[in-house]
Design an enzyme around this catalytic site. Structure first.
Site, PDB file in Angstrom:
ATOM      1  CB  ILE A 154     -40.498 -33.220 -13.873  1.00 52.95           C
ATOM      2  CG1 ILE A 154     -40.161 -31.809 -14.371  1.00 52.95           C
ATOM      3  CG2 ILE A 154     -39.253 -33.923 -13.335  1.00 52.95           C
ATOM      4  CD1 ILE A 154     -39.761 -30.821 -13.285  1.00 52.95           C
ATOM      5  CB  THR A 228     -35.339 -33.483  -8.532  1.00 55.20           C
ATOM      6  OG1 THR A 228     -36.495 -34.139  -9.048  1.00 55.20           O
ATOM      7  CG2 THR A 228     -34.135 -34.371  -8.630  1.00 55.20           C
ATOM      8  NE  ARG A 230     -39.512 -25.221  -5.301  1.00 55.12           N
ATOM      9  CZ  ARG A 230     -38.985 -25.319  -6.511  1.00 55.12           C
ATOM     10  NH1 ARG A 230     -38.191 -26.327  -6.818  1.00 55.12           N
ATOM     11  NH2 ARG A 230     -39.236 -24.390  -7.431  1.00 55.12           N
ATOM     12  CG  ASP A 254     -31.269 -30.782  -7.338  1.00 51.30           C
ATOM     13  OD1 ASP A 254     -30.032 -30.548  -7.311  1.00 51.30           O
ATOM     14  OD2 ASP A 254     -32.077 -30.085  -7.978  1.00 51.30           O
ATOM     15  CD  GLU A 259     -33.395 -25.448  -1.987  1.00 53.50           C
ATOM     16  OE1 GLU A 259     -33.462 -26.682  -2.033  1.00 53.50           O
ATOM     17  OE2 GLU A 259     -33.553 -24.711  -2.981  1.00 53.50           O
ATOM     18  CG  HIS A 291     -32.891 -26.057  -6.291  1.00 50.42           C
ATOM     19  ND1 HIS A 291     -33.869 -25.641  -5.428  1.00 50.42           N
ATOM     20  CD2 HIS A 291     -33.527 -26.277  -7.477  1.00 50.42           C
ATOM     21  CE1 HIS A 291     -35.030 -25.600  -6.057  1.00 50.42           C
ATOM     22  NE2 HIS A 291     -34.852 -25.996  -7.303  1.00 50.42           N
ATOM     23  CD  GLN A 292     -25.874 -30.054  -9.858  1.00 53.26           C
ATOM     24  OE1 GLN A 292     -25.031 -29.713  -9.047  1.00 53.26           O
ATOM     25  NE2 GLN A 292     -25.585 -30.729 -10.949  1.00 53.26           N
ATOM     26  CG  PHE A 294     -32.443 -25.267 -13.001  1.00 54.16           C
ATOM     27  CD1 PHE A 294     -31.965 -25.388 -11.721  1.00 54.16           C
ATOM     28  CD2 PHE A 294     -31.984 -24.216 -13.784  1.00 54.16           C
ATOM     29  CE1 PHE A 294     -31.057 -24.462 -11.205  1.00 54.16           C
ATOM     30  CE2 PHE A 294     -31.083 -23.280 -13.280  1.00 54.16           C
ATOM     31  CZ  PHE A 294     -30.617 -23.413 -11.986  1.00 54.16           C
TER      32      PHE A 294
HETATM   33  P1  NAI Z   1     -46.298 -30.121 -13.250  1.00 54.37           P
HETATM   34  O1  NAI Z   1     -47.213 -29.039 -12.794  1.00 54.37           O
HETATM   35  O2  NAI Z   1     -46.222 -30.451 -14.686  1.00 54.37           O
HETATM   36  O3  NAI Z   1     -46.622 -31.471 -12.449  1.00 54.37           O
HETATM   37  C1  NAI Z   1     -46.859 -31.533 -11.091  1.00 54.37           C
HETATM   38  C2  NAI Z   1     -47.752 -32.729 -10.842  1.00 54.37           C
HETATM   39  O4  NAI Z   1     -47.924 -32.878  -9.433  1.00 54.37           O
HETATM   40  C3  NAI Z   1     -49.164 -32.563 -11.454  1.00 54.37           C
HETATM   41  O5  NAI Z   1     -49.504 -33.680 -12.245  1.00 54.37           O
HETATM   42  C4  NAI Z   1     -50.055 -32.448 -10.235  1.00 54.37           C
HETATM   43  O6  NAI Z   1     -51.337 -33.021 -10.443  1.00 54.37           O
HETATM   44  C5  NAI Z   1     -49.263 -33.261  -9.217  1.00 54.37           C
HETATM   45  N1  NAI Z   1     -49.683 -33.021  -7.851  1.00 54.37           N
HETATM   46  C6  NAI Z   1     -50.325 -31.945  -7.329  1.00 54.37           C
HETATM   47  N2  NAI Z   1     -50.612 -32.174  -6.028  1.00 54.37           N
HETATM   48  C7  NAI Z   1     -50.158 -33.406  -5.750  1.00 54.37           C
HETATM   49  C8  NAI Z   1     -50.189 -34.218  -4.585  1.00 54.37           C
HETATM   50  N3  NAI Z   1     -50.780 -33.801  -3.468  1.00 54.37           N
HETATM   51  N4  NAI Z   1     -49.615 -35.438  -4.641  1.00 54.37           N
HETATM   52  C9  NAI Z   1     -49.036 -35.892  -5.773  1.00 54.37           C
HETATM   53  N5  NAI Z   1     -49.002 -35.181  -6.921  1.00 54.37           N
HETATM   54  C10 NAI Z   1     -49.551 -33.955  -6.895  1.00 54.37           C
HETATM   55  O7  NAI Z   1     -44.872 -29.707 -12.674  1.00 54.37           O
HETATM   56  P2  NAI Z   1     -43.449 -30.205 -13.173  1.00 54.37           P
HETATM   57  O8  NAI Z   1     -42.947 -29.301 -14.229  1.00 54.37           O
HETATM   58  O9  NAI Z   1     -43.491 -31.660 -13.430  1.00 54.37           O
HETATM   59  O10 NAI Z   1     -42.553 -29.895 -11.861  1.00 54.37           O
HETATM   60  C11 NAI Z   1     -42.721 -30.630 -10.664  1.00 54.37           C
HETATM   61  C12 NAI Z   1     -41.935 -29.944  -9.558  1.00 54.37           C
HETATM   62  O11 NAI Z   1     -40.537 -30.025  -9.839  1.00 54.37           O
HETATM   63  C13 NAI Z   1     -42.174 -28.435  -9.446  1.00 54.37           C
HETATM   64  O12 NAI Z   1     -43.309 -28.171  -8.655  1.00 54.37           O
HETATM   65  C14 NAI Z   1     -40.926 -27.934  -8.791  1.00 54.37           C
HETATM   66  O13 NAI Z   1     -41.115 -27.916  -7.396  1.00 54.37           O
HETATM   67  C15 NAI Z   1     -39.896 -28.989  -9.129  1.00 54.37           C
HETATM   68  N6  NAI Z   1     -38.820 -28.465  -9.980  1.00 54.37           N
HETATM   69  C16 NAI Z   1     -37.527 -28.598  -9.540  1.00 54.37           C
HETATM   70  C17 NAI Z   1     -36.466 -28.143 -10.297  1.00 54.37           C
HETATM   71  C18 NAI Z   1     -35.054 -28.314  -9.860  1.00 54.37           C
HETATM   72  O14 NAI Z   1     -34.146 -27.705 -10.468  1.00 54.37           O
HETATM   73  N7  NAI Z   1     -34.766 -29.113  -8.857  1.00 54.37           N
HETATM   74  C19 NAI Z   1     -36.707 -27.457 -11.574  1.00 54.37           C
HETATM   75  C20 NAI Z   1     -38.101 -27.430 -11.974  1.00 54.37           C
HETATM   76  C21 NAI Z   1     -39.104 -27.897 -11.191  1.00 54.37           C
END
Ligand code: NAI
Length: 344
Positions: A154, A228, A230, A254, A259, A291-292, A294
């Site tokens: 993301i 967006t 957590r 978001d 929440e 939380h929308q 996605f």
């Molecule tokens: P991803 O696993 O592809 O990327 C997460 C990145 O965060 C990785 O590159 C990782 O190295 C990095 N990371 C780990 N620890 C860290 C730290 N201490 N400081 C900075 N970066 C760090 O995950 P993706 O798919 O990009 O999703 C990211 C987050 O988005 C998810 O963990 C989830 O919480 C949130 N999310 C929210 C949604 C929503 O509807 N609001 C939907 C989907 C995901």
């Protein structure tokens, strides 16, 4: 396979009914959110399918095990709501690691644009026949600096969008991706340089309250903050103080620390008792969505497809690519040995 599907909403049926039917699974849909008390509803089911705000803690896992559940299929990417240590060697846990990073990154960008150009305030005004511009001034994003925390799927999409607007992108990630065309810096370097900050890392012990009073102190005056990922990434009290002092110029949220009680439900006829949420919702420079991020057609279709595939793979006792356990690194690299199908 028999599946107990918790927290079911009308839009889930649109995508899941067909996918489950094609797989030949028997599904019981429950509107309630999975909890220890509701675990009994999963009696006789092999799988429970649950979403982001269910607290899948030790008690809940033990209760599910008692009902004979063998697999928890999270229909989301984040997994901070599961007690993986409690689940280990009891119930396997799978998730949907990637469905549409674009959906979330585009929502982050929507929050940024709406907040910067005060679209929500302008809309309310015009509806009342007030066509004045006082208080609606925004800034050019072109030439400004975006600070992106977490450069996974993301975060990368968000960087592309920010660059499309002509922004300079700085990033922090403990596991930098050298293939990305982005300038990696430390958090200490990122805070004071960024005009906007967007959070795209998972919620872990290390990232809890990554936005705190200490980090806010180091930020640029008037910074715009987008979350967006957590809610727990931001210390809400510190955010409110930052907004009150003007240090934070605006926040697009978001997700919100507490929440779970409100998001995805209709409280329009009730008194909301969460004072911090009420405060944030009342500020003119804060935009809260439920939380929308996605929530796009493409993402929902992919979530249903991958969730059903995860369950099919489990049924066939094949390699569970999307399994996670407490030994998995936050990068998603599991320590599973190659000769084993799953985490244990
Ligand atoms: P991803 O696993 O592809 O990327 C997460 C990145 O965060 C990785 O590159 C990782 O190295 C990095 N990371 C780990 N620890 C860290 C730290 N201490 N400081 C900075 N970066 C760090 O995950 P993706 O798919 O990009 O999703 C990211 C987050 O988005 C998810 O963990 C989830 O919480 C949130 N999310 C929210 C949604 C929503 O509807 N609001 C939907 C989907 C995901």
């Amino acid at each position: 396979m028999k599946v107990a599907f918790f927290d079911a909403k009308p839009y889930d049926h649109i995508y899941f009914d067909k996918a489950f039917a094609q797989a030949g699974f028997k599904v019981k849909y429950y509107e309630g959110r999975l909890s220890t008390d509701l675990a009994v509803l999963a009696k006789g089911c092999d799988v429970v399918c649950t979403f982001v705000n269910a607290q899948v803690d030790k008690e809940c896992i033990n209760a599910l095990e008692e009902q004979g559940v063998k697999l928890i299929a999270l229909r989301c990417a984040g997994f901070n709501n599961v007690d993986f240590k409690a689940a280990f060697k009891k119930i396997h846990v799978v998730r949907v690691p990637a469905y549409s990073p674009y959906s979330v990154a585009e929502h982050a960008a929507s929050l940024l644009l709406s907040m910067n150009r005060k679209i929500q305030r302008a809309h309310m005004r015009v509806r009342e026949g007030n066509f004045t511009l006082n208080g609606l001034i925004g800034m050019d994003l072109h030439g400004k600096t975006a600070g992106v925390i977490g450069t996974g799927k993301i975060g990368q999409c968000f960087i592309d969008i920010a660059k499309g607007f002509g922004m300079r992108a700085l990033a922090y990630d403990p596991f930098p991706n050298n293939k990305l065309d982005v300038e990696y810096v430390s958090l200490e370097e990122l805070w004071p340089q960024a005009d906007i900050i967007s959070l795209h890392c998972p919620l872990t012990k290390e990232t809890k309250d990554i936005v705190s009073s200490q980090s806010i102190e180091q930020m640029k005056e008037g910074v715009l903050l987008i979350n967006t990922s957590r809610g727990g990434l931001i210390d809400t009290d510190a955010l409110i103080e930052g907004l009150k002092s003007g240090k934070i110029g605006g926040a697009g949220l978001d997700v919100y620390e507490e929440e779970g009680e409100y998001f995805y439900e209709d409280f329009s006829s009730e008194v909301i008792t969460d004072d911090n949420l009420l405060r944030l919702m009342s500020y003119p420079n804060v935009l809260v969505t439920s939380h929308q991020a996605f929530f796009t057609y493409e993402a929902l279709e992919e979530i249903a497809r991958v969730t059903v595939d995860n369950i099919k793979t489990f049924e066939k006792d094949e390699f569970l690519e999307n399994e996670i356990c407490y030994q998995c690194e936050m990068k998603g690299d599991c320590r599973r040995r190659k000769d084993r199908k799953n985490c244990w």
